[in-house]
Design an enzyme around this catalytic site. Structure first.
Site, PDB file in Angstrom:
ATOM      1  N   ARG A  13       0.847  -1.185   0.000  1.00  0.00           N
ATOM      2  CA  ARG A  13       0.000   0.000   0.000  1.00  0.00           C
ATOM      3  C   ARG A  13       0.888   1.242   0.000  1.00  0.00           C
ATOM      4  NH1 ARG A  13      -3.610  -2.720  -1.505  1.00  0.00           N
ATOM      5  NH2 ARG A  13      -5.581  -3.132  -0.474  1.00  0.00           N
ATOM      6  N   HIS A  68      -1.751   0.759  -9.635  1.00  0.00           N
ATOM      7  CA  HIS A  68      -2.347  -0.246  -8.733  1.00  0.00           C
ATOM      8  C   HIS A  68      -2.943  -1.417  -9.540  1.00  0.00           C
ATOM      9  CE1 HIS A  68      -4.230  -0.714  -4.462  1.00  0.00           C
ATOM     10  NE2 HIS A  68      -4.078  -1.889  -5.030  1.00  0.00           N
TER      11      HIS A  68
HETATM   12  C1  GLV Z   1      -5.320  -5.003  -3.904  1.00  0.00           C
HETATM   13  O1  GLV Z   1      -4.734  -4.003  -3.679  1.00  0.00           O
HETATM   14  C2  GLV Z   1      -5.849  -5.878  -2.906  1.00  0.00           C
HETATM   15  O2  GLV Z   1      -5.758  -5.563  -1.716  1.00  0.00           O
HETATM   16  O3  GLV Z   1      -6.387  -6.927  -3.270  1.00  0.00           O
END
Ligand code: GLV
Length: 310
Positions: free
Chosen positions: A225, A273
């Protein structure tokens, strides 16, 4: 029984509602309506859900998260302390994240960027061949995803270690665990890969103090993250040359703001992401299995332990 589907970001409800309804024929699957009334759902299936989910839906018996990380849920007001939260385990994400990390690692260790530059100059020129012992990789996080990543790296014969809350035995991977062994783990690592969940204990874990303990000419690969990385500290360490490059899939603020300094840094590779997408078929199958087990009162995996935050 009713299921409310509340997702934003890369999971578009239009593509998920019908397959989820089909997989749960005995239930009524309803889309979250931003300004609508409470549907008094029994279950919620969510991804980065709207802020007022728990304030409005007060009869939930369990929440199923369409991803591995549940940090976004914990930020929402009104989350009942005893509401069971279940997350996806792997669901096709682990292999994607392993590919992503391997790509970033090989690009650095096999000098692909250098060869690209040489090609642009029309030069047939070799750079020194790889010496694996100069590329020790350290993977933070040894859950389903972290283990897959570490084992993929071990299969390519890089020296690889993992660091996690509790020790984890994996063939070909040296295990470090707990805060007492964090420095030792960092000091033997050149390529730092983050696959940790974001919790009160891991927020800001990649900061100046930790990253400067890495071996020189370090690389950072963040697929955890954005909150794990102190972004200004990375910039400072790139400026000092201690860190040579970073491949980042997650950011403090997503989408990464247009004015962010990272965009202008050639040493940083930015992806939006995408390192491990929740694949629809696998994810729905997993949610359905977990939901059915929950209703039958059977043991569940992927249940979040509130005290540890993942
Ligand atoms: C993606 O970021 C997840 O947490 O699956």
């Amino acid at each position: 029984m009713k299921v409310v589907f509340a997702a934003t970001d890369n999971i578009t409800p239009e593509h998920w509602l019908a397959p989820l309804q089909q997989a749960l024929p005995d239930m009524e699957v309803l889309a979250w309506q931003q300004d609508g009334p409470a549907v008094e759902a029994d279950f919620a299936v969510v991804w980065t859900p709207p802020a007022d989910l728990f304030l409005r839906e007060t009869r939930l018996k369990a929440v199923f998260n369409l991803g591995a990380g549940v940090d976004a849920l914990f930020r929402l007001p009104g989350l009942p302390a005893d509401l069971p939260i279940l997350r996806l385990e792997d669901a096709g994400m682990a292999v994607q994240i392993a590919e992503y990390v391997i790509h970033a690692l090989l690009r650095a260790s096999r000098s692909f960027d250098q060869y690209q530059d040489l090609q642009q100059q029309g030069l047939w020129q070799r750079v020194p061949a790889i010496q694996r012992e100069r590329w020790p990789v350290g993977v933070m996080g040894a859950g389903v995803i972290g283990s897959r990543v570490a084992q993929a790296i071990a299969a390519l014969e890089y020296p690889v270690a993992s660091w996690s809350r509790s020790a984890k035995a994996m063939p070909g991977v040296t295990s470090f665990s707990g805060p007492d062994h964090f420095s030792e783990f960092l000091q033997r690592t050149r390529v730092l890969v983050n696959v940790l969940p974001l919790t009160a204990e891991t927020i800001g874990i990649m900061c100046r103090e930790s990253m400067q303990q890495l071996q020189s000419s370090a690389y950072i690969i963040n697929v955890g993250r954005g909150g794990h990385l102190v972004e200004d500290d990375l910039l400072a360490l790139l400026d000092s040359g201690h860190v040579k490059g970073a491949t980042l899939d997650v950011f403090q603020q997503e989408p990464l703001p247009k004015s962010h300094a990272f965009w202008k840094r050639p040493e940083i590779t930015i992806t939006p992401h995408i390192s491990g997408a929740s694949l629809q078929e696998n994810s729905i199958a997993q949610v359905v299995t977990k939901l059915q087990s929950f209703i039958r009162g059977e043991p569940l995996t992927g249940l979040i332990q509130r005290d540890r935050g993942y």
